[in-house]
Design an enzyme around this catalytic site. Structure first.
Site, PDB file in Angstrom:
ATOM      1  N   HIS A   1     -16.011 -49.463  -6.701  1.00  0.00           N
ATOM      2  CA  HIS A   1     -16.067 -48.007  -6.814  1.00  0.00           C
ATOM      3  C   HIS A   1     -16.880 -47.448  -5.665  1.00  0.00           C
ATOM      4  O   HIS A   1     -17.880 -48.056  -5.263  1.00  0.00           O
ATOM      5  CB  HIS A   1     -16.744 -47.569  -8.124  1.00  0.00           C
ATOM      6  CG  HIS A   1     -17.248 -46.148  -8.075  1.00  0.00           C
ATOM      7  ND1 HIS A   1     -16.425 -45.076  -8.291  1.00  0.00           N
ATOM      8  CD2 HIS A   1     -18.460 -45.635  -7.739  1.00  0.00           C
ATOM      9  CE1 HIS A   1     -17.133 -43.952  -8.124  1.00  0.00           C
ATOM     10  NE2 HIS A   1     -18.367 -44.274  -7.798  1.00  0.00           N
TER      11      HIS A   1
ATOM     12  N   ASN B   1      -9.674 -53.021  -9.617  1.00  0.00           N
ATOM     13  CA  ASN B   1      -9.596 -52.828  -8.163  1.00  0.00           C
ATOM     14  C   ASN B   1     -10.938 -53.047  -7.468  1.00  0.00           C
ATOM     15  O   ASN B   1     -11.225 -52.466  -6.422  1.00  0.00           O
ATOM     16  CB  ASN B   1      -8.982 -51.464  -7.832  1.00  0.00           C
ATOM     17  CG  ASN B   1      -9.784 -50.307  -8.391  1.00  0.00           C
ATOM     18  OD1 ASN B   1     -10.842 -50.499  -8.993  1.00  0.00           O
ATOM     19  ND2 ASN B   1      -9.296 -49.096  -8.187  1.00  0.00           N
TER      20      ASN B   1
ATOM     21  N   TYR C   1     -17.764 -41.674 -15.252  1.00  0.00           N
ATOM     22  CA  TYR C   1     -16.352 -41.321 -15.098  1.00  0.00           C
ATOM     23  C   TYR C   1     -15.982 -40.052 -15.874  1.00  0.00           C
ATOM     24  O   TYR C   1     -14.819 -39.876 -16.242  1.00  0.00           O
ATOM     25  CB  TYR C   1     -15.471 -42.483 -15.548  1.00  0.00           C
ATOM     26  CG  TYR C   1     -15.344 -43.591 -14.507  1.00  0.00           C
ATOM     27  CD1 TYR C   1     -14.841 -43.331 -13.235  1.00  0.00           C
ATOM     28  CD2 TYR C   1     -15.686 -44.911 -14.814  1.00  0.00           C
ATOM     29  CE1 TYR C   1     -14.710 -44.334 -12.286  1.00  0.00           C
ATOM     30  CE2 TYR C   1     -15.550 -45.927 -13.866  1.00  0.00           C
ATOM     31  CZ  TYR C   1     -15.060 -45.624 -12.608  1.00  0.00           C
ATOM     32  OH  TYR C   1     -14.914 -46.627 -11.674  1.00  0.00           O
TER      33      TYR C   1
ATOM     34  N   GLU D   1     -24.114 -39.503  -8.768  1.00  0.00           N
ATOM     35  CA  GLU D   1     -24.051 -40.921  -9.149  1.00  0.00           C
ATOM     36  C   GLU D   1     -25.329 -41.668  -8.774  1.00  0.00           C
ATOM     37  O   GLU D   1     -25.789 -42.533  -9.527  1.00  0.00           O
ATOM     38  CB  GLU D   1     -22.809 -41.558  -8.516  1.00  0.00           C
ATOM     39  CG  GLU D   1     -21.524 -40.999  -9.128  1.00  0.00           C
ATOM     40  CD  GLU D   1     -20.256 -41.376  -8.363  1.00  0.00           C
ATOM     41  OE1 GLU D   1     -20.322 -42.228  -7.459  1.00  0.00           O
ATOM     42  OE2 GLU D   1     -19.202 -40.785  -8.682  1.00  0.00           O
TER      43      GLU D   1
ATOM     44  N   LYS E   1     -17.248 -53.775  -9.325  1.00  0.00           N
ATOM     45  CA  LYS E   1     -16.841 -53.707 -10.732  1.00  0.00           C
ATOM     46  C   LYS E   1     -16.839 -55.108 -11.353  1.00  0.00           C
ATOM     47  O   LYS E   1     -16.964 -56.122 -10.644  1.00  0.00           O
ATOM     48  CB  LYS E   1     -15.464 -53.045 -10.822  1.00  0.00           C
ATOM     49  CG  LYS E   1     -15.453 -51.581 -10.337  1.00  0.00           C
ATOM     50  CD  LYS E   1     -14.066 -50.951 -10.494  1.00  0.00           C
ATOM     51  CE  LYS E   1     -14.051 -49.518  -9.999  1.00  0.00           C
ATOM     52  NZ  LYS E   1     -12.714 -48.888 -10.180  1.00  0.00           N
TER      53      LYS E   1
HETATM   54  P1  ATP Z   1     -13.320 -45.199  -8.185  1.00  0.00           P
HETATM   55  O1  ATP Z   1     -13.760 -43.886  -8.785  1.00  0.00           O
HETATM   56  O2  ATP Z   1     -13.416 -46.344  -9.161  1.00  0.00           O
HETATM   57  O3  ATP Z   1     -13.962 -45.451  -6.868  1.00  0.00           O
HETATM   58  P2  ATP Z   1     -11.004 -43.923  -7.139  1.00  0.00           P
HETATM   59  O4  ATP Z   1     -11.952 -42.818  -6.789  1.00  0.00           O
HETATM   60  O5  ATP Z   1     -10.210 -44.530  -6.037  1.00  0.00           O
HETATM   61  O6  ATP Z   1     -11.766 -45.107  -7.861  1.00  0.00           O
HETATM   62  P3  ATP Z   1     -10.291 -42.445  -9.496  1.00  0.00           P
HETATM   63  O7  ATP Z   1      -9.180 -41.488  -9.549  1.00  0.00           O
HETATM   64  O8  ATP Z   1     -11.693 -41.931  -9.453  1.00  0.00           O
HETATM   65  O9  ATP Z   1     -10.013 -43.453  -8.267  1.00  0.00           O
HETATM   66  O10 ATP Z   1     -10.127 -43.430 -10.731  1.00  0.00           O
HETATM   67  C1  ATP Z   1     -11.212 -44.212 -11.164  1.00  0.00           C
HETATM   68  C2  ATP Z   1     -10.715 -45.576 -11.559  1.00  0.00           C
HETATM   69  O11 ATP Z   1      -9.851 -45.453 -12.679  1.00  0.00           O
HETATM   70  C3  ATP Z   1      -9.880 -46.286 -10.506  1.00  0.00           C
HETATM   71  O12 ATP Z   1     -10.656 -46.991  -9.578  1.00  0.00           O
HETATM   72  C4  ATP Z   1      -9.033 -47.222 -11.345  1.00  0.00           C
HETATM   73  O13 ATP Z   1      -9.734 -48.436 -11.613  1.00  0.00           O
HETATM   74  C5  ATP Z   1      -8.849 -46.449 -12.621  1.00  0.00           C
HETATM   75  N1  ATP Z   1      -7.537 -45.808 -12.591  1.00  0.00           N
HETATM   76  C6  ATP Z   1      -7.159 -44.768 -11.810  1.00  0.00           C
HETATM   77  N2  ATP Z   1      -5.874 -44.449 -12.027  1.00  0.00           N
HETATM   78  C7  ATP Z   1      -5.436 -45.306 -12.978  1.00  0.00           C
HETATM   79  C8  ATP Z   1      -4.195 -45.492 -13.637  1.00  0.00           C
HETATM   80  N3  ATP Z   1      -3.132 -44.728 -13.369  1.00  0.00           N
HETATM   81  N4  ATP Z   1      -4.114 -46.488 -14.551  1.00  0.00           N
HETATM   82  C9  ATP Z   1      -5.174 -47.263 -14.827  1.00  0.00           C
HETATM   83  N5  ATP Z   1      -6.373 -47.140 -14.237  1.00  0.00           N
HETATM   84  C10 ATP Z   1      -6.498 -46.176 -13.330  1.00  0.00           C
HETATM   85 MG    MG Z   2     -13.275 -41.997  -8.164  1.00  0.00          MG
END
Ligand code: ATP
Ligand code: MG
Length: 137
Positions: free
Chosen positions: A115, A112, A49, A126, A9
């Site tokens: 992804h 974080n 997303y 994707e 990211k």
């Molecule tokens: P990613 O899809 O980015 O790999 P993930 O699968 O672990 O992450 P998801 O639930 O898909 O988590 O959420 C996608 C992204 O949205 C997260 O990586 C994070 O950066 C952001 N995100 C998730 N929850 C929150 C939250 N409560 N507040 C802010 N940002 C969030």
């Molecule tokens: Mg995810």
């Protein structure tokens, strides 16, 4: 053989972590199939997303992913989807286990670092979305 889509990211790219992250997956034994540094068009971020479009943080998430370049990658290997997610650690870095990418390099859930596709269906979706065609933007 299984494939997954991983993306460093904007925070990871800006902090110079592409090499570290690529190195971890290489050392694990996975095979890099494709990669590109890309400034993400808004519609691509929204499609990527789409499952989160009802979440209160969706707008901020799209703003962040489009804020500066990301490094998208396709990786291949046995159980790569699940194993890559384990190597990344929990979504919230404060809950991620020591030694995972998110624990080692991140503090906040919004920034974080990485992804990774969360299922075979999403990996296929994707990979097609980011690498499959010429109609991404
Ligand atoms: P990613 O899809 O980015 O790999 P993930 O699968 O672990 O992450 P998801 O639930 O898909 O988590 O959420 C996608 C992204 O949205 C997260 O990586 C994070 O950066 C952001 N995100 C998730 N929850 C929150 C939250 N409560 N507040 C802010 N940002 C969030
Ligand atoms: Mg995810």
């Amino acid at each position: 053989v299984e494939q997954t889509f991983l993306m460093v990211k904007p925070d990871g790219v800006q902090r110079g972590l592409i090499g570290e992250i690529v190195s971890r997956f290489e050392q694990k034994g996975f095979k890099l199939i494709n990669a590109k540094l890309i400034q993400v068009p808004r519609e691509l971020a929204e499609s990527h997303y789409a499952e989160l479009s009802d979440k209160p943080f969706f707008g901020e998430l799209v703003d962040f992913i489009t804020s500066s370049p990301v490094f998208g990658m396709i990786w291949e290997g046995e159980n790569v989807i699940t194993t890559a997610r384990a190597m990344m650690g929990a979504t919230n870095p404060s809950a991620a286990a020591p030694g995972t990418i998110r624990n080692d390099f991140a503090i906040s859930v919004g920034m974080n670092i990485i992804h990774g596709s969360d299922s075979p269906e999403n990996a296929k979706r994707e990979i097609d979305l980011w690498f499959g065609g010429e109609t991404l933007s």
